[in-house]
Design a protein around this motif. Structure first.
Motif, PDB file in Angstrom:
ATOM      1  N   SER A 154       2.563  15.072  -0.731  1.00 42.11           N
ATOM      2  CA  SER A 154       2.634  15.968  -2.023  1.00 42.11           C
ATOM      3  C   SER A 154       3.303  15.257  -3.225  1.00 42.11           C
ATOM      4  O   SER A 154       4.347  14.639  -2.778  1.00 42.11           O
ATOM      5  N   ARG A 155       2.976  15.326  -4.316  1.00 39.92           N
ATOM      6  CA  ARG A 155       3.743  15.042  -5.459  1.00 39.92           C
ATOM      7  C   ARG A 155       5.172  15.545  -5.362  1.00 39.92           C
ATOM      8  O   ARG A 155       6.068  14.903  -5.824  1.00 39.92           O
ATOM      9  N   ARG A 156       5.222  16.826  -4.816  1.00 41.67           N
ATOM     10  CA  ARG A 156       6.845  17.340  -4.813  1.00 41.67           C
ATOM     11  C   ARG A 156       7.376  16.623  -3.958  1.00 41.67           C
ATOM     12  O   ARG A 156       8.789  16.262  -4.356  1.00 41.67           O
ATOM     13  N   TRP A 157       6.945  16.091  -2.938  1.00 41.83           N
ATOM     14  CA  TRP A 157       7.685  15.220  -1.937  1.00 41.83           C
ATOM     15  C   TRP A 157       8.093  13.801  -2.755  1.00 41.83           C
ATOM     16  O   TRP A 157       9.268  13.394  -2.559  1.00 41.83           O
ATOM     17  N   ILE A 158       7.264  13.102  -3.141  1.00 41.58           N
ATOM     18  CA  ILE A 158       7.583  12.034  -4.185  1.00 41.58           C
ATOM     19  C   ILE A 158       8.645  12.459  -4.938  1.00 41.58           C
ATOM     20  O   ILE A 158       9.528  11.475  -4.974  1.00 41.58           O
ATOM     21  N   GLU A 159       8.684  13.317  -5.790  1.00 38.74           N
ATOM     22  CA  GLU A 159       9.520  13.648  -6.707  1.00 38.74           C
ATOM     23  C   GLU A 159      10.839  13.871  -5.909  1.00 38.74           C
ATOM     24  O   GLU A 159      12.167  13.328  -6.491  1.00 38.74           O
ATOM     25  N   ALA A 160      10.725  14.359  -4.845  1.00 38.48           N
ATOM     26  CA  ALA A 160      12.061  14.749  -4.190  1.00 38.48           C
ATOM     27  C   ALA A 160      12.756  13.316  -3.444  1.00 38.48           C
ATOM     28  O   ALA A 160      14.047  13.207  -3.402  1.00 38.48           O
ATOM     29  N   LEU A 161      12.006  12.558  -3.011  1.00 40.12           N
ATOM     30  CA  LEU A 161      12.524  11.064  -2.579  1.00 40.12           C
ATOM     31  C   LEU A 161      13.197  10.548  -3.808  1.00 40.12           C
ATOM     32  O   LEU A 161      14.168  10.014  -3.440  1.00 40.12           O
ATOM     33  N   TRP A 162      12.712  10.672  -4.938  1.00 35.69           N
ATOM     34  CA  TRP A 162      13.381   9.842  -6.067  1.00 35.69           C
ATOM     35  C   TRP A 162      14.245  10.959  -6.847  1.00 35.69           C
ATOM     36  O   TRP A 162      14.655  10.323  -8.075  1.00 35.69           O
TER      37      TRP A 162
ATOM     38  N   ARG B  78       0.933  -1.347   0.151  1.00 34.32           N
ATOM     39  CA  ARG B  78       0.054   0.065  -0.031  1.00 34.32           C
ATOM     40  C   ARG B  78       0.907   1.526  -0.011  1.00 34.32           C
ATOM     41  O   ARG B  78       0.535   2.193  -0.700  1.00 34.32           O
ATOM     42  N   ILE B  79       1.883   1.257   0.633  1.00 34.24           N
ATOM     43  CA  ILE B  79       2.889   2.484   0.888  1.00 34.24           C
ATOM     44  C   ILE B  79       3.489   2.633  -0.386  1.00 34.24           C
ATOM     45  O   ILE B  79       3.827   3.675  -1.165  1.00 34.24           O
ATOM     46  N   GLY B  80       3.848   1.331  -1.245  1.00 34.30           N
ATOM     47  CA  GLY B  80       4.377   1.477  -2.544  1.00 34.30           C
ATOM     48  C   GLY B  80       3.328   2.141  -3.520  1.00 34.30           C
ATOM     49  O   GLY B  80       3.688   2.993  -4.392  1.00 34.30           O
ATOM     50  N   GLN B  81       2.100   1.679  -3.255  1.00 32.70           N
ATOM     51  CA  GLN B  81       1.199   2.341  -4.499  1.00 32.70           C
ATOM     52  C   GLN B  81       0.789   3.764  -4.088  1.00 32.70           C
ATOM     53  O   GLN B  81       0.719   4.552  -5.235  1.00 32.70           O
ATOM     54  N   LEU B  82       1.123   4.097  -2.990  1.00 30.88           N
ATOM     55  CA  LEU B  82       0.874   5.574  -2.459  1.00 30.88           C
ATOM     56  C   LEU B  82       1.824   6.397  -3.316  1.00 30.88           C
ATOM     57  O   LEU B  82       1.621   7.405  -3.778  1.00 30.88           O
ATOM     58  N   CYS B  83       2.877   5.938  -3.282  1.00 31.50           N
ATOM     59  CA  CYS B  83       4.397   6.586  -3.730  1.00 31.50           C
ATOM     60  C   CYS B  83       4.059   6.355  -5.389  1.00 31.50           C
ATOM     61  O   CYS B  83       4.335   7.446  -6.187  1.00 31.50           O
ATOM     62  N   LEU B  84       3.740   5.409  -5.884  1.00 31.10           N
ATOM     63  CA  LEU B  84       3.755   4.973  -7.491  1.00 31.10           C
ATOM     64  C   LEU B  84       2.717   6.081  -7.856  1.00 31.10           C
ATOM     65  O   LEU B  84       2.869   6.521  -8.993  1.00 31.10           O
ATOM     66  N   HIS B  85       1.830   6.324  -7.334  1.00 30.85           N
ATOM     67  CA  HIS B  85       0.619   7.365  -7.659  1.00 30.85           C
ATOM     68  C   HIS B  85       0.744   8.943  -7.413  1.00 30.85           C
ATOM     69  O   HIS B  85       0.089   9.821  -7.157  1.00 30.85           O
ATOM     70  N   GLY B  86       2.114   9.105  -6.994  1.00 30.47           N
ATOM     71  CA  GLY B  86       2.588  10.444  -6.708  1.00 30.47           C
ATOM     72  C   GLY B  86       1.997  10.765  -5.413  1.00 30.47           C
ATOM     73  O   GLY B  86       1.738  12.322  -5.030  1.00 30.47           O
ATOM     74  N   GLY B  87       1.829  10.325  -4.475  1.00 28.52           N
ATOM     75  CA  GLY B  87       1.317  10.686  -3.048  1.00 28.52           C
ATOM     76  C   GLY B  87      -0.068  10.709  -3.030  1.00 28.52           C
ATOM     77  O   GLY B  87      -0.846  11.184  -2.076  1.00 28.52           O
ATOM     78  N   GLU B  88      -1.079  10.172  -3.963  1.00 28.98           N
ATOM     79  CA  GLU B  88      -2.498  10.106  -4.123  1.00 28.98           C
ATOM     80  C   GLU B  88      -3.166   8.794  -3.651  1.00 28.98           C
ATOM     81  O   GLU B  88      -2.485   7.602  -4.101  1.00 28.98           O
ATOM     82  N   TRP B  89      -4.050   8.721  -3.069  1.00 26.37           N
ATOM     83  CA  TRP B  89      -4.792   7.579  -2.752  1.00 26.37           C
ATOM     84  C   TRP B  89      -6.448   7.588  -2.950  1.00 26.37           C
ATOM     85  O   TRP B  89      -7.018   8.313  -2.382  1.00 26.37           O
TER      86      TRP B  89
END
Length: 267
Positions: free
Chosen positions: A186-194, A168-179
């Motif tokens: 925020s999508r901005r944070w997911i982009e920062a992670l990667w 589930r955590i992976g799916q959250l990140c895969l979809h840019g922080g949306e569920w």
């Protein structure tokens, strides 16, 4: 136990602080947190980004464990010991524990509470997961004694979580922080992670990046992963294939990722 995959979840919790305006990646930690570890000349220069991408080069002792006790920093061999923050990289659990301590003081709450309220409950996770520190890992915040979790599984502690909740955590990140149409991180944070670390391009903010197939040559370069115990505990996320894969105690995880990726066409 998720082992060092816990580090990537810790970085996701940091995203909650980022989205709330409490944390700015390239500002010194000492600007928002008062701790003795950030009070000397080197400590005052350490930024949140450097804590999260493992380039802080902080030296000291935390919870009775000195940074030098973690053999990973020797094994990786990429660290210029004692160098300036940001100029060397080392996979070091003591420093990750310092990140957890700083975030606990910043957010003024135990990090499992933050993870549960802001991430796990909104994505429908079970109540079976737990996140632990050590017997002596506590900090006083405003007169309240708060437990501090560990960022890995060295010396005990760490995140205990089912494969499904990790997915589930992976799916959250895969979809840019949306569920389910709801913004969780925020999508901005997911982009920062990667975003690749300047010193270690195959590493982001506590996430491994397979760009250039440096981490796993057989696996797609589009993969990002949280992994522990040498990759035997894996959360693999591949946006190009809309794919999330979780493996626990795998014997040949790279071959598994390669085979599944070959069977799933890129979007």
């Amino acid at each position: 136990m998720a082992f060092s995959a816990t580090k990537s979840v810790l970085a996701l919790v940091a995203g909650v602080a980022f989205d709330d305006g409490l944390l700015r990646l390239d500002e010194p930690v000492c600007g928002s947190v008062e701790l003795p570890q950030f009070a000397d000349e080197r400590g005052r220069r350490i930024t949140w980004r450097q804590l999260l991408d493992q380039t802080s080069q902080w030296e000291g002792e935390l919870w009775g464990k000195p940074t030098g006790v973690d053999a990973q920093s020797v094994r990786e061999g990429t660290e210029s010991a004692g160098g300036p923050p940001g100029e060397g990289w080392a996979y070091n659990d003591v420093r990750v524990n310092l990140t957890a301590l700083a975030l606990t003081v910043l957010m003024r709450r135990p990090l499992p509470e933050v993870l549960r309220a802001h991430v796990m409950e909104p994505i429908g996770a079970s109540g079976s997961w737990s996140w632990h520190g050590y017997g002596n890992s506590f900090v006083d915040v405003g007169g309240v004694r708060l437990p501090v979790v560990s960022g890995g599984a060295h010396w005990g502690g760490g995140l205990w979580i089912s494969a499904l909740d990790l997915a589930r955590i992976g799916q959250l990140c895969l979809h840019g922080g949306e569920w389910a149409g709801r913004r969780i991180v925020s999508r901005r944070w997911i982009e920062a992670l990667w975003t690749p670390c300047a010193v270690k391009p195959e590493y982001g903010l506590s996430w491994w990046l397979n760009d250039g197939r440096v981490v796993w040559p057989q696996a797609p370069s589009t993969g990002r992963c949280a992994r522990g115990n040498g990759g035997n505990h894996l959360l693999w996320v591949d946006p190009a294939r809309d794919l999330t894969l979780v493996s626990r105690w795998g014997a040949d995880v790279e071959a598994l990722v390669a085979a599944v990726s070959e069977a799933v066409r890129p979007c």
